[in-house]
Design an enzyme around this catalytic site. Sequence first.
Site, PDB file in Angstrom:
ATOM      1  N   GLU A 500       2.920   8.596  -1.130  1.00 59.06           N
ATOM      2  CA  GLU A 500       4.041   7.706  -0.875  1.00 59.06           C
ATOM      3  C   GLU A 500       4.692   7.321  -2.205  1.00 59.06           C
ATOM      4  O   GLU A 500       5.654   7.916  -2.614  1.00 59.06           O
ATOM      5  CB  GLU A 500       3.576   6.477  -0.085  1.00 59.06           C
ATOM      6  CG  GLU A 500       4.696   5.827   0.665  1.00 59.06           C
ATOM      7  CD  GLU A 500       4.245   5.141   1.957  1.00 59.06           C
ATOM      8  OE1 GLU A 500       5.076   4.467   2.540  1.00 59.06           O
ATOM      9  OE2 GLU A 500       3.084   5.271   2.364  1.00 59.06           O
ATOM     10  N   GLU A 772      -3.386  -3.671   0.184  1.00 60.66           N
ATOM     11  CA  GLU A 772      -2.274  -3.607   1.135  1.00 60.66           C
ATOM     12  C   GLU A 772      -2.533  -4.490   2.353  1.00 60.66           C
ATOM     13  O   GLU A 772      -1.626  -5.119   2.890  1.00 60.66           O
ATOM     14  CB  GLU A 772      -2.115  -2.152   1.585  1.00 60.66           C
ATOM     15  CG  GLU A 772      -1.022  -1.929   2.611  1.00 60.66           C
ATOM     16  CD  GLU A 772      -0.797  -0.442   2.874  1.00 60.66           C
ATOM     17  OE1 GLU A 772      -1.745   0.338   2.686  1.00 60.66           O
ATOM     18  OE2 GLU A 772       0.333  -0.088   3.257  1.00 60.66           O
TER      19      GLU A 772
END
Length: 935
Positions: A500, A772
Amino acid sequence: MGLKNMLIMNQKIMRPQLFLLFYILFSSVLVAQHIEVGQTLIENRKNPLGIDNPKPEFTWKLTSDKRNVKQTGYEIQVANSKQNLINGDNLYWSSGKVSNEQSVNIPYSGNALLSLNKYFWRVKVWDQKGKASKWSDISYWQMGVLKKNDWQAEWITAGYTEDGEERPSPMFRKVFSIKKKIKSATAVITSRGLYEAYINGERIGDQYFTPGWTNYHERIQYQMYDVTTLLNKGENAIGALLGSGWFRGPLAWNKNLYGDEISLLMQINVEYTDGSTATIITDDSWKSNKSHIKSSEIYDGEMADGSNIEKGWKMPKFNDSKWFDVNVESYGYNNLIATINEPVKMQEIFKPKEIIETPAKEMVIDFGQNLVGFVKVRVNGKKGDTIKLFHAEVLDKEGNFYTENLREADQKNTYILSGEEDEIFIPHFTWQGFRYVRIEAAEKYIKPENFTAIALYSNMDETGSFTTSNKLLNQLQKNIKWGQKSNFLDVPTDCPQRDERLGWTGDAQVFSRTAGFNMHVNNFFEKWLKDLASGQAENGNVPHVVPNVLGSHEMGSAGWGDAATIVPWDMYIIYGNQDILETQYESMKAWVGFMKNKSENDLWNTGFHFGDWLFYRPEDDNDGRAALTDKYLIAQCFFAHSTQILINTAKVLGKVDDVKIYSDLLNKIKEAFVKEYMTPNGRLVSGSQTAYVLALNFDMLPTELRPQAAQRLAENIRSYNYHLTTGFLGTPYLNHVLTRFGHHNLAYTLLMQKTYPSWLYPVSVGATTIWERWDGRKPDGSFQNSGMNSFNHYAYGAIGDWMYRTLAGINTATDVGGVGYKKVILKPHITNQIESEEVQNQYKDKILTTVNGELETYYGKIRSFWKKNEEIVNMRFEIPVNTTAQIHLPTKDISMVKEGNRALSTLKGVAIATDDEGYLVVETGSGIYDFTIEK
Ligand code: BGC
């Protein structure tokens, strides 16, 4: 007595005498020193090369040994050479004496600055007594390529064809001769793809991943380097390597986003001492070949075959007759821009903490810190032997190397040895996110001294520090900083390890205020915001990621698109950067316009939204504990927030008509909110913490209903047994709202909570970065869904802003004359009490007795320190020269306060009042202040 004589004498002088001598010599200087110029910056950087702002801006810091010192005037001088400045003649520009207290962002306003020219400058200032400082040290900057026809170089690509899937890094070279004595030489370089360049074998500069990542369709940065000392009289060679990088790497699950071919553009402008000049450029005279770097891709890593290096290829004497020609391409120069942000450089270095043999019988190095960068390998070995490095953030429950959460990213570096003595491998065009490195190699190579981890990130100064008497809080702050360092690699990324690594707008806006405490992020965000604006759709819609590599359909989520307004406004508040508001104004307005157009009767309840991303969801949710917040309720809150920021911006920029238009709109947005999402008694349709936090933080509710809404929020938190349940969007404001509405102790309780979900849960299970998810690793040691489970995501680190602003109490005024810490507000909260017995029982000792916050601003260092025991509170504040401060002391009783050893009431030149919360307010100027408050 000359300094040299004194030093000789020193050897014979006894210590106390030496001290006396120095005291007599320097005390006179100290007394005389009233105001002096310290660090100077231009375009917020030290001696930058390659500036394309025609009116670059000057900033300087001031120092003084006195209190209450302000600048009342300044004079800036600019010249073409250092000598001209020293002589004070032949000046290119002098501002003359300007009576003004501005010391930050003063624009150059002399004759036009010329393309590629270098300028030297200095400044002096006057204080309130009219006394002048000495001239500052001389600094310089160099203008960039201001005219398109200053580009003579041509874009070149390698002359061979790539076979199939293989994408080796191309090498380029060129030999040229220098016949005269060089005065100065400047290289200007850029590429489509990433580049590394060398002169006579020496690397040009120490930057990584140049030319950086921008919206390449419209903006490609070049870098400028002083290469004077790299060139020799006689034969010289330039060598360059290219990598796919962001340009044609398989980024964001796509291939070849910007183009198939990577290419180089390079120009060296040489000036000889006799005044003549020469230019060396990329053109069809260059040669190319495949390098020993067989592949180098951002996600997958690098494969380098040391046994295949063409020795001496960067040197003049190398025989390149078997190399290929190059192709000249016609990409032109229209998209080329100077670089405004700090380049990525090597930073901290880590030695292996231990080498582990895992239960799966793999050899793994633990570097002790989750970080972003790469591992340098230094070995003595046999030609053809291979060393493979695999990178991971965590070990699993059993202690095995865990890479599932990397998804498709290989994060693997492979080195084939040349067999030369002490050979070194460092990747060129890739980086990894890791704490653990699994080594696949012959046993003899797996020794700690062969491996060093090197952190890489944009080379911004660290500006803030936050330390306390509590170890967990200190570790939390450290984790926040590492989350930032790991993800501020040229663009603000969501995560640095899996497939990502994108500039997610939501993540960036959530964290930008905290980021501005920890590091000097002004230019970093200024550059990124230009890419945001350049990627915005015609209708004002903002992409989810910037630079946008997800395409035109991936846009328009509330809380993500609002990066367009929130980030520039934060930069204005933190740095007083008004230019960023001017530059971004159309983009900000376009985003608000987009939301308005998507709304019906001013209610934005259409389209796709990420919502309160990653909010708390228990696995067994039978009684509906999931803290779900209506996505359109969130959208309406951010619609209002962005509109409010636009109004504030219009006021700063004097856009009177817009102030009126958007103020009317804001009223309607709030009315629509109340009608749609609130019962007449003030209850929201979503009862979640995030719903109340957003409604309260953005003033969505009628004033009289706010205290009871805050009460509902508090009750909700208690109903979760003193746990937060917020996701990305609610979390940054949660504690701010609690403190603002009189629930500070509850905010403090949330901060200190150690059980999931909380900020300290990851810390108490050994995290070295921000995760996260609140439960990336669950209390039973298992992992969350590997499809999305980064251990290095900064969003939840946004609590840092509250820690600095509330616990350390460092803040700036937000009025036009006060932003950027020109007016400092210091209001540390020292009476922090845990509300819950259960949380209290998680600690044995006193939880928080000392806090020290520091922030390096454009005016200098602000410090706020407090320490307390049962009897007394000690506080120290440092306030930079040329600022004023409002210090809020936690007492109502002035007779209990001393500054130094004097009663506060006797202090001269200090205005004293009381604020709404009963704090004693002391208004003062610069200096160091020591307060004691007896209880
Ligand atoms: C990213 C997030 C991002 C999100 C969008 C994820 O894959 O890692 O941080 O904001 O997508 O919701």
